[in-house]
Design an enzyme around this catalytic site. Structure first.
Site, PDB file in Angstrom:
ATOM      1  N   ASP A  45       0.817  -1.224   0.000  1.00  0.00           N
ATOM      2  CA  ASP A  45       0.000   0.000   0.000  1.00  0.00           C
ATOM      3  C   ASP A  45       0.851   1.276   0.000  1.00  0.00           C
ATOM      4  OD1 ASP A  45      -2.048  -1.787   0.320  1.00  0.00           O
ATOM      5  OD2 ASP A  45      -2.897  -0.839   2.101  1.00  0.00           O
ATOM      6  N   HIS A  67       3.975  -2.299   2.978  1.00  0.00           N
ATOM      7  CA  HIS A  67       4.097  -0.986   2.324  1.00  0.00           C
ATOM      8  C   HIS A  67       5.410  -0.940   1.548  1.00  0.00           C
ATOM      9  CE1 HIS A  67       1.218  -0.503   5.596  1.00  0.00           C
ATOM     10  NE2 HIS A  67       0.670   0.461   4.878  1.00  0.00           N
TER      11      HIS A  67
HETATM   12 ZN    ZN Z   1      -2.697   3.171   3.063  1.00  0.00          ZN
END
Ligand code: ZN
Length: 194
Positions: free
Chosen positions: A9, A153
């Site tokens: 993300d 991430h």
């Molecule tokens: Zn996010």
């Protein structure tokens, strides 16, 4: 077969290159839920992501909490991000992950695309330690060793480094890395909301 979908993300940023290099090295497909605000300055990275066969999903434009936005504003955020992705890949993203994984019925009514959350959170944004990130994945898999969606991430260096621990270990243990759409297809699910 044990399936696993790595999801990344909040990117892309410069660090995403390192993540893509490692995924390419092991010939693994993953899913990136990208932010609209990061698209224009990282077109090359997104182009490469697409060419490598990575799945690209919509993570909203500004990373706002969707429950605090009007219907109009949510639509704007999704549309803007869709268009920016389409301009580069010529494909509209088929998956959505609302920022922070937070959404409500109003959000669900706006889209009929699958809303994708996760069942293993690496907390990579908190610890920035590759061994710790890898251990979060292994611990999560010990609890539920089938069909997992991992939250990570791509914007952090420690996350990229953790892939050099996670991927070889899981390949040795017969896991098959798939994109989220492949996971949905192979497991006959229309949505993946844990
Ligand atoms: Zn996010």
């Amino acid at each position: 077969n044990k399936l696993i979908a790595l999801t990344f993300d909040d990117g892309p940023n410069h660090n995403t290159i390192k993540v893509l290099n490692i995924l390419e090295k092991y010939n693994i497909k993953a899913t990136f839920f990208i932010l609209g605000t990061n698209i224009k300055k990282h077109e090359k990275i997104i182009n490469r992501m697409n060419k490598l066969g990575m799945e690209i999903g919509n993570h909203m434009y500004s990373h706002a909490i969707t429950t605090k936005l009007s219907t109009k504003k949510i639509k704007e955020e999704l549309d803007k991000t869709d268009k920016l992705i389409y301009d580069i890949t010529k494909k509209y993203p088929t998956l959505i992950r609302p920022s922070y994984g937070i959404y409500n019925k109003k959000f669900q009514k706006i889209t009929d695309r699958p809303i994708i959350l996760w069942n293993i959170d690496t907390l990579d944004w908190k610890y920035h330690n590759s061994k710790n990130i890898a251990n979060k994945v292994f611990e999560g898999l010990n609890k539920n060793n089938k069909n997992n969606i991992i939250l990570m991430h791509d914007i952090y260096n420690a996350t990229a480094n953790s892939l050099e621990i996670i991927i070889p270990t899981l390949l040795e243990n017969d896991y098959q890395f798939v994109t989220v759409s492949e996971l949905l297809y192979l497991t006959n699910l229309s949505n993946y909301q844990y």
